[in-house]
Design a protein around this motif. Structure first.
Motif, PDB file in Angstrom:
ATOM      1  N   ARG A 107      11.295   0.181 -19.579  1.00 11.61           N
ATOM      2  CA  ARG A 107      11.394   0.511 -18.161  1.00 11.61           C
ATOM      3  C   ARG A 107      10.454  -0.381 -17.384  1.00 11.61           C
ATOM      4  N   GLU A 108      10.758  -0.536 -16.105  1.00 12.33           N
ATOM      5  CA  GLU A 108       9.848  -1.252 -15.216  1.00 12.33           C
ATOM      6  C   GLU A 108       8.935  -0.241 -14.549  1.00 12.33           C
ATOM      7  N   TYR A 109       7.678  -0.657 -14.380  1.00 14.37           N
ATOM      8  CA  TYR A 109       6.664   0.210 -13.793  1.00 14.37           C
ATOM      9  C   TYR A 109       5.921  -0.513 -12.683  1.00 14.37           C
ATOM     10  N   TYR A 110       5.546   0.263 -11.660  1.00 15.08           N
ATOM     11  CA  TYR A 110       4.578  -0.219 -10.687  1.00 15.08           C
ATOM     12  C   TYR A 110       3.211   0.094 -11.269  1.00 15.08           C
ATOM     13  N   VAL A 111       2.311  -0.856 -11.227  1.00 21.50           N
ATOM     14  CA  VAL A 111       0.930  -0.615 -11.640  1.00 21.50           C
ATOM     15  C   VAL A 111       0.133  -0.435 -10.356  1.00 21.50           C
ATOM     16  N   LEU A 112      -0.337   0.800 -10.129  1.00 18.79           N
ATOM     17  CA  LEU A 112      -1.087   1.131  -8.910  1.00 18.79           C
ATOM     18  C   LEU A 112      -2.572   1.181  -9.212  1.00 18.79           C
ATOM     19  N   ARG A 113      -3.356   0.660  -8.297  1.00 20.86           N
ATOM     20  CA  ARG A 113      -4.813   0.782  -8.367  1.00 20.86           C
ATOM     21  C   ARG A 113      -5.247   1.595  -7.163  1.00 20.86           C
ATOM     22  N   PHE A 114      -6.047   2.610  -7.429  1.00 22.06           N
ATOM     23  CA  PHE A 114      -6.565   3.472  -6.364  1.00 22.06           C
ATOM     24  C   PHE A 114      -7.993   3.046  -6.051  1.00 22.06           C
ATOM     25  N   PRO A 115      -8.212   2.375  -4.925  1.00 23.76           N
ATOM     26  CA  PRO A 115      -9.547   1.837  -4.621  1.00 23.76           C
ATOM     27  C   PRO A 115     -10.603   2.904  -4.343  1.00 23.76           C
ATOM     28  N   ILE A 116     -10.178   4.111  -3.989  1.00 22.55           N
ATOM     29  CA  ILE A 116     -11.134   5.189  -3.688  1.00 22.55           C
ATOM     30  C   ILE A 116     -11.425   5.967  -4.963  1.00 22.55           C
ATOM     31  N   GLY A 117     -12.655   6.373  -5.108  1.00 20.85           N
ATOM     32  CA  GLY A 117     -13.033   7.152  -6.288  1.00 20.85           C
ATOM     33  C   GLY A 117     -13.415   6.242  -7.434  1.00 20.85           C
ATOM     34  N   ASN A 118     -12.724   6.389  -8.558  1.00 19.35           N
ATOM     35  CA  ASN A 118     -13.129   5.652  -9.759  1.00 19.35           C
ATOM     36  C   ASN A 118     -12.277   4.410 -10.024  1.00 19.35           C
ATOM     37  N   ASN A 119     -11.554   3.908  -9.010  1.00 24.43           N
ATOM     38  CA  ASN A 119     -10.748   2.691  -9.152  1.00 24.43           C
ATOM     39  C   ASN A 119      -9.697   2.840 -10.255  1.00 24.43           C
ATOM     40  N   MET A 120      -9.160   4.050 -10.394  1.00 20.34           N
ATOM     41  CA  MET A 120      -8.195   4.390 -11.426  1.00 20.34           C
ATOM     42  C   MET A 120      -6.912   3.559 -11.277  1.00 20.34           C
TER      43      MET A 120
ATOM     44  N   HIS B  90      -2.370  12.154  -5.876  1.00 18.41           N
ATOM     45  CA  HIS B  90      -3.363  11.170  -6.293  1.00 18.41           C
ATOM     46  C   HIS B  90      -3.978  10.441  -5.101  1.00 18.41           C
ATOM     47  N   GLY B  91      -3.176  10.190  -4.087  1.00 19.76           N
ATOM     48  CA  GLY B  91      -3.682   9.493  -2.914  1.00 19.76           C
ATOM     49  C   GLY B  91      -3.070   8.121  -2.757  1.00 19.76           C
ATOM     50  N   ALA B  92      -3.729   7.291  -1.962  1.00 20.59           N
ATOM     51  CA  ALA B  92      -3.208   5.973  -1.614  1.00 20.59           C
ATOM     52  C   ALA B  92      -3.764   4.905  -2.541  1.00 20.59           C
ATOM     53  N   GLY B  93      -2.883   3.985  -2.894  1.00 21.04           N
ATOM     54  CA  GLY B  93      -3.268   2.885  -3.759  1.00 21.04           C
ATOM     55  C   GLY B  93      -2.503   1.623  -3.410  1.00 21.04           C
ATOM     56  N   ILE B  94      -2.772   0.597  -4.152  1.00 22.24           N
ATOM     57  CA  ILE B  94      -2.141  -0.703  -3.929  1.00 22.24           C
ATOM     58  C   ILE B  94      -1.382  -1.089  -5.189  1.00 22.24           C
TER      59      ILE B  94
ATOM     60  N   ILE C  56      -7.440  12.754  -0.742  1.00 22.05           N
ATOM     61  CA  ILE C  56      -6.107  12.158  -0.581  1.00 22.05           C
ATOM     62  C   ILE C  56      -5.969  11.601   0.833  1.00 22.05           C
ATOM     63  N   LEU C  57      -6.386  12.387   1.808  1.00 26.98           N
ATOM     64  CA  LEU C  57      -6.310  11.969   3.209  1.00 26.98           C
ATOM     65  C   LEU C  57      -7.208  10.753   3.465  1.00 26.98           C
ATOM     66  N   ILE C  58      -8.427  10.793   2.969  1.00 29.72           N
ATOM     67  CA  ILE C  58      -9.369   9.678   3.145  1.00 29.72           C
ATOM     68  C   ILE C  58      -8.814   8.406   2.515  1.00 29.72           C
ATOM     69  N   SER C  59      -8.224   8.533   1.330  1.00 29.31           N
ATOM     70  CA  SER C  59      -7.691   7.338   0.658  1.00 29.31           C
ATOM     71  C   SER C  59      -6.621   6.661   1.501  1.00 29.31           C
ATOM     72  N   GLU C  60      -5.795   7.462   2.178  1.00 27.60           N
ATOM     73  CA  GLU C  60      -4.757   6.863   3.020  1.00 27.60           C
ATOM     74  C   GLU C  60      -5.350   6.278   4.293  1.00 27.60           C
ATOM     75  N   LEU C  61      -6.339   6.936   4.870  1.00 31.22           N
ATOM     76  CA  LEU C  61      -6.998   6.397   6.067  1.00 31.22           C
ATOM     77  C   LEU C  61      -7.673   5.061   5.759  1.00 31.22           C
ATOM     78  N   VAL C  62      -8.301   4.963   4.585  1.00 33.21           N
ATOM     79  CA  VAL C  62      -8.976   3.722   4.178  1.00 33.21           C
ATOM     80  C   VAL C  62      -7.982   2.562   4.173  1.00 33.21           C
TER      81      VAL C  62
ATOM     82  N   LYS D 289       0.871  -1.175   0.000  1.00 32.76           N
ATOM     83  CA  LYS D 289       0.000   0.000   0.000  1.00 32.76           C
ATOM     84  C   LYS D 289       0.907   1.224   0.000  1.00 32.76           C
ATOM     85  N   VAL D 290       0.734   2.068  -1.015  1.00 36.96           N
ATOM     86  CA  VAL D 290       1.607   3.223  -1.181  1.00 36.96           C
ATOM     87  C   VAL D 290       0.793   4.489  -1.435  1.00 36.96           C
ATOM     88  N   VAL D 291       1.449   5.626  -1.237  1.00 32.85           N
ATOM     89  CA  VAL D 291       0.832   6.926  -1.509  1.00 32.85           C
ATOM     90  C   VAL D 291       1.573   7.576  -2.668  1.00 32.85           C
TER      91      VAL D 291
END
Length: 159
Positions: free
Chosen positions: A31-44, A13-17, A134-140, A7-9
Motif C-alpha cells: 500500500r501507499e502511505y503518507y508519512v506525517l511528521r507532527f512538529p508539536i510535542g515529540n516530533n512523532m 493526533h493534530g496537525a502535521g506535515i 490538537i488545536l494548538i498544533s493546527e494554529l502553529v 499541512k494536514v490534520v
C-alpha cells in the motif's frame, strides 16, 4: 489527494506535515502511505494509508483567514452540555474524533469554562489538554508560529 509538504490534520493526533509518500508491504499487502511528521510535542511520525484518508478524516490545515473564526468561537458562549459526566465525555470525544477544528474548539471552550466554574474530573482534564494540543498544533501550522505563541493566542481568547 495530498502531496509532500502539505499541512494536514489527522483527527485525534493534530496537525502535521506530509514528509513523504512511501509504498510499504505490511502483512503481505503493498500500500501507499503518507508519512506525517507532527512538529508539536515529540516530533512523532505516523504512516497513514492513502486509500484510508477519507475514512480517517485527514484534511488540510485551515488557512490564516479561518483562524479568526476559530478564535471568535472560543470567545463565544458555551453550548449546552449533558450534566452526566459520562455522556458529556462521550459527546466531546466524538467532536474531537471528527477532526473538525470548530468542533475541537468548542470542546476546548466548553471544558475550559467548566473547569473555571466547577472544576473537571481527571478524565476531562486530560481531554481538555489533548483538545488544546490538537488545536494548538493546527494554529502553529496555519499561522506559521511557534508553539508557545499559539498557546498564548489560545489563552488570550479565554481572557
Amino acid at each position: 489527494m495530498f502531496k509532500v509538504g502539505d499541512k494536514v490534520v489527522y483527527p485525534m493526533h493534530g496537525a502535521g506535515i506530509i514528509e513523504a509518500i512511501e509504498e510499504k508491504e505490511i502483512l503481505g499487502q503493498k500500500r501507499e502511505y503518507y508519512v506525517l511528521r507532527f512538529p508539536i510535542g515529540n516530533n512523532m511520525k505516523v504512516m497513514v494509508p492513502i486509500d484510508n484518508c477519507q475514512e480517517i478524516g485527514l484534511r488540510r490545515v485551515i488557512d490564516k483567514s479561518e483562524v479568526q473564526n476559530v478564535l471568535k468561537l472560543l470567545r463565544s458562549s458555551c453550548t449546552a452540555m449533558p450534566a452526566n459526566w459520562n455522556h458529556r465525555y462521550r459527546a466531546n470525544l466524538e467532536k474531537i474524533k471528527s477532526g473538525n477544528i470548530y468542533a475541537v474548539a468548542e470542546v476546548v471552550r466548553n471544558l475550559a469554562r467548566r473547569e473555571r466554574e466547577r472544576g473537571l474530573s481527571s478524565g476531562e482534564k486530560r481531554m481538555l489538554e489533548n483538545a488544546k494540543q490538537i488545536l494548538i498544533s493546527e494554529l502553529v501550522l496555519a499561522m506559521e508560529m511557534k508553539e508557545e505563541e499559539a498557546r498564548q493566542l489560545l489563552d488570550r481568547a479565554f481572557a
